[in-house]
Design a protein around this motif. Sequence first.
Motif, PDB file in Angstrom:
ATOM      1  N   ILE A 236       0.834  -1.208   0.000  1.00  0.00           N
ATOM      2  CA  ILE A 236       0.000   0.000   0.000  1.00  0.00           C
ATOM      3  C   ILE A 236       0.863   1.251   0.000  1.00  0.00           C
ATOM      4  O   ILE A 236       0.605   2.208  -0.751  1.00  0.00           O
ATOM      5  CB  ILE A 236      -0.944  -0.011   1.223  1.00  0.00           C
ATOM      6  CG1 ILE A 236      -1.982  -1.116   1.074  1.00  0.00           C
ATOM      7  CG2 ILE A 236      -1.629   1.343   1.387  1.00  0.00           C
ATOM      8  CD1 ILE A 236      -2.866  -1.294   2.293  1.00  0.00           C
ATOM      9  N   LEU A 237       1.916   1.249   0.814  1.00  0.00           N
ATOM     10  CA  LEU A 237       2.806   2.409   0.873  1.00  0.00           C
ATOM     11  C   LEU A 237       3.510   2.640  -0.456  1.00  0.00           C
ATOM     12  O   LEU A 237       3.611   3.780  -0.937  1.00  0.00           O
ATOM     13  CB  LEU A 237       3.837   2.209   1.987  1.00  0.00           C
ATOM     14  CG  LEU A 237       3.293   2.208   3.422  1.00  0.00           C
ATOM     15  CD1 LEU A 237       4.402   1.871   4.405  1.00  0.00           C
ATOM     16  CD2 LEU A 237       2.660   3.537   3.774  1.00  0.00           C
ATOM     17  N   VAL A 238       3.992   1.564  -1.068  1.00  0.00           N
ATOM     18  CA  VAL A 238       4.669   1.677  -2.361  1.00  0.00           C
ATOM     19  C   VAL A 238       3.688   2.174  -3.425  1.00  0.00           C
ATOM     20  O   VAL A 238       4.018   3.038  -4.250  1.00  0.00           O
ATOM     21  CB  VAL A 238       5.283   0.319  -2.761  1.00  0.00           C
ATOM     22  CG1 VAL A 238       5.788   0.358  -4.201  1.00  0.00           C
ATOM     23  CG2 VAL A 238       6.418  -0.054  -1.819  1.00  0.00           C
ATOM     24  N   GLY A 239       2.458   1.648  -3.419  1.00  0.00           N
ATOM     25  CA  GLY A 239       1.452   2.096  -4.370  1.00  0.00           C
ATOM     26  C   GLY A 239       1.100   3.560  -4.187  1.00  0.00           C
ATOM     27  O   GLY A 239       0.911   4.295  -5.170  1.00  0.00           O
ATOM     28  N   LEU A 240       1.038   4.022  -2.947  1.00  0.00           N
ATOM     29  CA  LEU A 240       0.739   5.435  -2.677  1.00  0.00           C
ATOM     30  C   LEU A 240       1.849   6.343  -3.204  1.00  0.00           C
ATOM     31  O   LEU A 240       1.572   7.423  -3.752  1.00  0.00           O
ATOM     32  CB  LEU A 240       0.555   5.655  -1.175  1.00  0.00           C
ATOM     33  CG  LEU A 240      -0.739   5.107  -0.568  1.00  0.00           C
ATOM     34  CD1 LEU A 240      -0.724   5.254   0.952  1.00  0.00           C
ATOM     35  CD2 LEU A 240      -1.964   5.806  -1.158  1.00  0.00           C
TER      36      LEU A 240
ATOM     37  N   LEU B 162      11.932   8.465  -0.912  1.00  0.00           N
ATOM     38  CA  LEU B 162      10.688   8.352  -0.161  1.00  0.00           C
ATOM     39  C   LEU B 162      10.340   6.885   0.088  1.00  0.00           C
ATOM     40  O   LEU B 162       9.905   6.514   1.188  1.00  0.00           O
ATOM     41  CB  LEU B 162       9.566   9.050  -0.927  1.00  0.00           C
ATOM     42  CG  LEU B 162       8.231   9.254  -0.198  1.00  0.00           C
ATOM     43  CD1 LEU B 162       8.446  10.023   1.095  1.00  0.00           C
ATOM     44  CD2 LEU B 162       7.238   9.989  -1.096  1.00  0.00           C
ATOM     45  N   VAL B 163      10.539   6.041  -0.923  1.00  0.00           N
ATOM     46  CA  VAL B 163      10.304   4.608  -0.753  1.00  0.00           C
ATOM     47  C   VAL B 163      11.241   4.038   0.311  1.00  0.00           C
ATOM     48  O   VAL B 163      10.827   3.262   1.178  1.00  0.00           O
ATOM     49  CB  VAL B 163      10.494   3.861  -2.091  1.00  0.00           C
ATOM     50  CG1 VAL B 163      10.490   2.353  -1.874  1.00  0.00           C
ATOM     51  CG2 VAL B 163       9.393   4.233  -3.070  1.00  0.00           C
ATOM     52  N   GLY B 164      12.502   4.420   0.262  1.00  0.00           N
ATOM     53  CA  GLY B 164      13.454   3.952   1.261  1.00  0.00           C
ATOM     54  C   GLY B 164      13.071   4.383   2.663  1.00  0.00           C
ATOM     55  O   GLY B 164      13.206   3.601   3.620  1.00  0.00           O
ATOM     56  N   LEU B 165      12.570   5.601   2.793  1.00  0.00           N
ATOM     57  CA  LEU B 165      12.144   6.094   4.107  1.00  0.00           C
ATOM     58  C   LEU B 165      10.963   5.285   4.636  1.00  0.00           C
ATOM     59  O   LEU B 165      10.933   4.896   5.811  1.00  0.00           O
ATOM     60  CB  LEU B 165      11.774   7.570   3.990  1.00  0.00           C
ATOM     61  CG  LEU B 165      11.274   8.250   5.267  1.00  0.00           C
ATOM     62  CD1 LEU B 165      12.372   8.269   6.327  1.00  0.00           C
ATOM     63  CD2 LEU B 165      10.804   9.670   4.965  1.00  0.00           C
ATOM     64  N   LEU B 166       9.992   5.001   3.771  1.00  0.00           N
ATOM     65  CA  LEU B 166       8.795   4.284   4.197  1.00  0.00           C
ATOM     66  C   LEU B 166       9.077   2.805   4.478  1.00  0.00           C
ATOM     67  O   LEU B 166       8.420   2.192   5.331  1.00  0.00           O
ATOM     68  CB  LEU B 166       7.707   4.407   3.136  1.00  0.00           C
ATOM     69  CG  LEU B 166       7.135   5.815   2.936  1.00  0.00           C
ATOM     70  CD1 LEU B 166       6.150   5.821   1.767  1.00  0.00           C
ATOM     71  CD2 LEU B 166       6.457   6.318   4.201  1.00  0.00           C
ATOM     72  N   LEU B 167      10.053   2.224   3.764  1.00  0.00           N
ATOM     73  CA  LEU B 167      10.348   0.803   3.938  1.00  0.00           C
ATOM     74  C   LEU B 167      11.498   0.553   4.908  1.00  0.00           C
ATOM     75  O   LEU B 167      11.921  -0.593   5.089  1.00  0.00           O
ATOM     76  CB  LEU B 167      10.670   0.167   2.583  1.00  0.00           C
ATOM     77  CG  LEU B 167       9.531   0.179   1.554  1.00  0.00           C
ATOM     78  CD1 LEU B 167       9.944  -0.562   0.287  1.00  0.00           C
ATOM     79  CD2 LEU B 167       8.259  -0.429   2.129  1.00  0.00           C
ATOM     80  N   GLY B 168      12.016   1.617   5.520  1.00  0.00           N
ATOM     81  CA  GLY B 168      13.003   1.438   6.570  1.00  0.00           C
ATOM     82  C   GLY B 168      14.448   1.328   6.132  1.00  0.00           C
ATOM     83  O   GLY B 168      15.292   0.885   6.913  1.00  0.00           O
ATOM     84  N   ASP B 169      14.764   1.720   4.883  1.00  0.00           N
ATOM     85  CA  ASP B 169      16.157   1.684   4.431  1.00  0.00           C
ATOM     86  C   ASP B 169      16.409   2.931   3.585  1.00  0.00           C
ATOM     87  O   ASP B 169      16.470   2.878   2.358  1.00  0.00           O
ATOM     88  CB  ASP B 169      16.435   0.419   3.612  1.00  0.00           C
ATOM     89  CG  ASP B 169      17.925   0.169   3.425  1.00  0.00           C
ATOM     90  OD1 ASP B 169      18.710   1.116   3.606  1.00  0.00           O
ATOM     91  OD2 ASP B 169      18.303  -0.973   3.096  1.00  0.00           O
TER      92      ASP B 169
ATOM     93  N   ALA C  89      11.770  -0.370  -4.328  1.00  0.00           N
ATOM     94  CA  ALA C  89      11.064  -1.186  -3.337  1.00  0.00           C
ATOM     95  C   ALA C  89      11.561  -2.628  -3.352  1.00  0.00           C
ATOM     96  O   ALA C  89      11.760  -3.246  -2.293  1.00  0.00           O
ATOM     97  CB  ALA C  89       9.562  -1.138  -3.595  1.00  0.00           C
ATOM     98  N   LEU C  90      11.782  -3.175  -4.537  1.00  0.00           N
ATOM     99  CA  LEU C  90      12.237  -4.563  -4.638  1.00  0.00           C
ATOM    100  C   LEU C  90      13.698  -4.715  -4.217  1.00  0.00           C
ATOM    101  O   LEU C  90      14.088  -5.741  -3.670  1.00  0.00           O
ATOM    102  CB  LEU C  90      12.035  -5.068  -6.072  1.00  0.00           C
ATOM    103  CG  LEU C  90      10.569  -5.242  -6.498  1.00  0.00           C
ATOM    104  CD1 LEU C  90      10.478  -5.651  -7.958  1.00  0.00           C
ATOM    105  CD2 LEU C  90       9.873  -6.279  -5.623  1.00  0.00           C
ATOM    106  N   VAL C  91      14.508  -3.689  -4.484  1.00  0.00           N
ATOM    107  CA  VAL C  91      15.898  -3.733  -4.023  1.00  0.00           C
ATOM    108  C   VAL C  91      15.942  -3.795  -2.504  1.00  0.00           C
ATOM    109  O   VAL C  91      16.719  -4.556  -1.904  1.00  0.00           O
ATOM    110  CB  VAL C  91      16.675  -2.500  -4.539  1.00  0.00           C
ATOM    111  CG1 VAL C  91      17.991  -2.334  -3.774  1.00  0.00           C
ATOM    112  CG2 VAL C  91      16.965  -2.641  -6.020  1.00  0.00           C
ATOM    113  N   ILE C  92      15.099  -3.014  -1.853  1.00  0.00           N
ATOM    114  CA  ILE C  92      15.107  -2.941  -0.391  1.00  0.00           C
ATOM    115  C   ILE C  92      14.543  -4.206   0.247  1.00  0.00           C
ATOM    116  O   ILE C  92      15.071  -4.714   1.239  1.00  0.00           O
ATOM    117  CB  ILE C  92      14.325  -1.698   0.076  1.00  0.00           C
ATOM    118  CG1 ILE C  92      15.066  -0.424  -0.343  1.00  0.00           C
ATOM    119  CG2 ILE C  92      14.107  -1.716   1.587  1.00  0.00           C
ATOM    120  CD1 ILE C  92      14.284   0.848  -0.120  1.00  0.00           C
ATOM    121  N   THR C  93      13.458  -4.747  -0.325  1.00  0.00           N
ATOM    122  CA  THR C  93      12.763  -5.858   0.332  1.00  0.00           C
ATOM    123  C   THR C  93      13.202  -7.230  -0.155  1.00  0.00           C
ATOM    124  O   THR C  93      13.021  -8.222   0.557  1.00  0.00           O
ATOM    125  CB  THR C  93      11.248  -5.741   0.130  1.00  0.00           C
ATOM    126  OG1 THR C  93      10.942  -5.740  -1.281  1.00  0.00           O
ATOM    127  CG2 THR C  93      10.725  -4.451   0.741  1.00  0.00           C
TER     128      THR C  93
END
Length: 246
Positions: free
Chosen positions: A6-10, A36-43, A80-84
């Motif tokens: 949801i966060l990535v989609g937003l 922004l994606v890194g901030l939301l996903l913790g990296d 997002a995929l790099v981080i997760t």
Amino acid sequence: MILQAILVGLVAGYGRIEQSWFGQQMIARPIWLCTLVGLLLGDLKQGVIIGGTLELIWAGVVQIGAAPTEVVSGSVLASALVITSGLTVEEGVALAIPVALLASVMNTFISSVNSAVLSSLTNKAVENCDTKMIWWTGIGGGIIYFIVYFIVIALGFMAGSVAIQAVIDSIPGVVRYGLTNASKLLPAIGIGILLKFTFDWKYAGFFALGFLLPTYLGMGTMGVALTGLVCAYIYYQFKPKAEEEA
């Protein structure tokens, strides 16, 4: 996983409505969206790294007239995929390019749907001088973009984190090695394309200085950036004012 999707989609929807609602405000650039994606996903660090790498590739890509450009989906999904999923930055870059190309087709399709659905309403509103309807049709076009990008990128993230890891595990090491090295060329190609249209020989000294500092003096990225800031300040101070030139 669902919350992350949801966060990535937003983030993807937020990046895409820039051109529909706000004009070219540069909030849809890879350097910002990946951060922004890194901030939301913790990296945050990894988000900044892949964002900077993708920004080098797409530095000269801007929206001009009706020509659609697509850097949002590739940037958001790849970071997002790099981080997760444990991908390297190089693998993320190699993934971002085809995703962006596919999203360009999706972008064209959405534009066609918007034109078919909203153009008649807009024309009628213009004939009736209905400014509120004109405003709402513009807002509606952005909402359609937001919804489509949110759904597609969120679903792509949920499916991709598992599917991509399975694919990567099945790829022979020599192929992964080739893709990794090929992706390292992309930032240089992006800078080369940008320089082809913007290079001016009177600034060649600054360009050479940016190459020599890290290559022969071992200066880090931050040091080079601060040196560039100092050079810009000196250049600005010594540049003749308009009234002096006249």
